[in-house]
Scaffold this motif. Structure first.
Motif, short mmCIF file in Angstrom:
data_model
loop_
_atom_site.label_atom_id
_atom_site.label_comp_id
_atom_site.label_asym_id
_atom_site.label_seq_id
_atom_site.Cartn_x
_atom_site.Cartn_y
_atom_site.Cartn_z
N GLU A 1 52.12 34.58 44.63
CA GLU A 1 51.20 35.68 44.40
C GLU A 1 49.78 35.18 44.54
O GLU A 1 49.46 34.07 44.14
CB GLU A 1 51.40 36.26 43.00
CG GLU A 1 52.67 37.04 42.86
CD GLU A 1 52.73 37.76 41.52
OE1 GLU A 1 51.67 38.21 41.03
OE2 GLU A 1 53.83 37.88 40.98
N SER A 2 48.96 36.03 45.07
CA SER A 2 47.56 35.67 45.25
C SER A 2 46.79 35.95 43.97
O SER A 2 47.09 36.89 43.23
CB SER A 2 46.97 36.49 46.40
OG SER A 2 45.58 36.28 46.48
N LEU A 3 45.79 35.17 43.70
CA LEU A 3 44.91 35.43 42.57
C LEU A 3 43.94 36.56 42.87
O LEU A 3 43.39 37.18 41.97
CB LEU A 3 44.14 34.15 42.22
CG LEU A 3 44.99 32.98 41.73
CD1 LEU A 3 44.10 31.77 41.50
CD2 LEU A 3 45.73 33.34 40.47
N TYR A 4 43.74 36.86 44.14
CA TYR A 4 42.85 37.94 44.56
C TYR A 4 43.64 39.24 44.59
O TYR A 4 44.67 39.33 45.23
CB TYR A 4 42.28 37.62 45.95
CG TYR A 4 41.58 38.78 46.60
CD1 TYR A 4 40.31 39.15 46.20
CD2 TYR A 4 42.18 39.51 47.60
CE1 TYR A 4 39.67 40.21 46.79
CE2 TYR A 4 41.55 40.56 48.20
CZ TYR A 4 40.29 40.92 47.79
OH TYR A 4 39.65 41.98 48.38
N GLN A 5 43.14 40.25 43.88
CA GLN A 5 43.78 41.56 43.91
C GLN A 5 42.77 42.55 44.44
O GLN A 5 41.75 42.83 43.80
CB GLN A 5 44.24 41.95 42.52
CG GLN A 5 45.24 40.95 41.99
CD GLN A 5 46.20 41.55 41.00
OE1 GLN A 5 46.13 42.73 40.71
NE2 GLN A 5 47.10 40.74 40.51
N GLU A 6 43.07 43.08 45.59
CA GLU A 6 42.13 43.92 46.31
C GLU A 6 41.75 45.18 45.54
O GLU A 6 40.59 45.59 45.55
CB GLU A 6 42.74 44.31 47.66
CG GLU A 6 41.80 45.06 48.55
CD GLU A 6 42.42 45.37 49.90
OE1 GLU A 6 41.90 46.26 50.57
OE2 GLU A 6 43.41 44.72 50.28
N ASN A 7 42.70 45.80 44.86
CA ASN A 7 42.40 47.07 44.19
C ASN A 7 41.54 46.91 42.93
O ASN A 7 40.97 47.87 42.44
CB ASN A 7 43.69 47.80 43.84
CG ASN A 7 44.56 47.01 42.89
OD1 ASN A 7 44.32 45.83 42.65
ND2 ASN A 7 45.58 47.67 42.36
#
Length: 192
Positions: A23-29
């Motif tokens: 899982e990425s630490l960056y969450q676009e929403n």
């Protein structure tokens, strides 16, 4: 020792067939840049609304009607005295009324974004309840706001809301005393 080696290679082959998941630490929403403003922009964000509403209305009505009807009859007989009769009907009506109402509502409440519309506008809704001198006061607000109308401090004025529904309700002894009694409505309906 041989069984350990078989188990090791069997486990290795089993895991080799499974793709790696990460899982990425960056969450676009939910990402907000460090240099970004603090305005509400997604569902669940809050925005402060300053309710500054003034309204006044005056209505005057005057009515005057007059009606008079008259019927007269004379009858003469030769041997009896003259018989005279008459009926007069008349009526007057004067009526008037005046209604004057002024209201002013100043409040500040924080509401939540409930929906983001296709054009980017935000639908907001919320409620604030206060207890003042033992009486429950409640302000409910719903509306639609353009993100452009929200200030840098995340505040919007109620006059900038579209489809605004602002409800201010008070409950308690004072509010009950201002309501008309049911029997007064019946008397007014009967015209007394």
């Amino acid at each position: 020792m041989r069984s350990f080696g078989v188990c090791f290679w069997f486990g290795f082959l089993l895991l080799a067939g499974v793709p790696a998941m990460a899982e990425s630490l960056y969450q676009e929403n939910s990402y907000r840049p460090l240099a970004g403003d603090n305005k509400a922009f997604r569902v669940g964000d809050v925005v402060t609304v300053q309710v500054l509403e003034n309204s006044s209305a005056t209505t005057n009505a005057d009515t005057t009607t007059r009606r008079k009807n008259g019927i007269n009859a004379d009858l003469s007989l030769t041997r009896n005295p003259t018989i005279t009769g008459g009926i007069n009907i008349g009526g007057d009506f004067d009526g008037g009324g005046r209604t004057q109402r002024a209201s002013r509502l100043l409040a500040q409440l924080t509401v939540a974004v409930t929906e983001i519309l296709p054009n980017g506008d935000l639908r907001i809704a919320g409620e604030q309840a206060l207890l003042v001198n033992g009486e429950q006061q409640s302000v409910k607000l719903e509306g639609r706001v353009r993100p452009l109308d929200i200030s840098d401090g995340n505040v919007v004025v109620s006059s900038r809301l579209s489809e605004a529904k602002i409800t201010y309700v008070g409950e308690g002894d004072l509010s009950d005393r201002q309501r008309r009694s049911w029997w007064r409505g019946v008397v007014d309906w009967l015209g007394f």
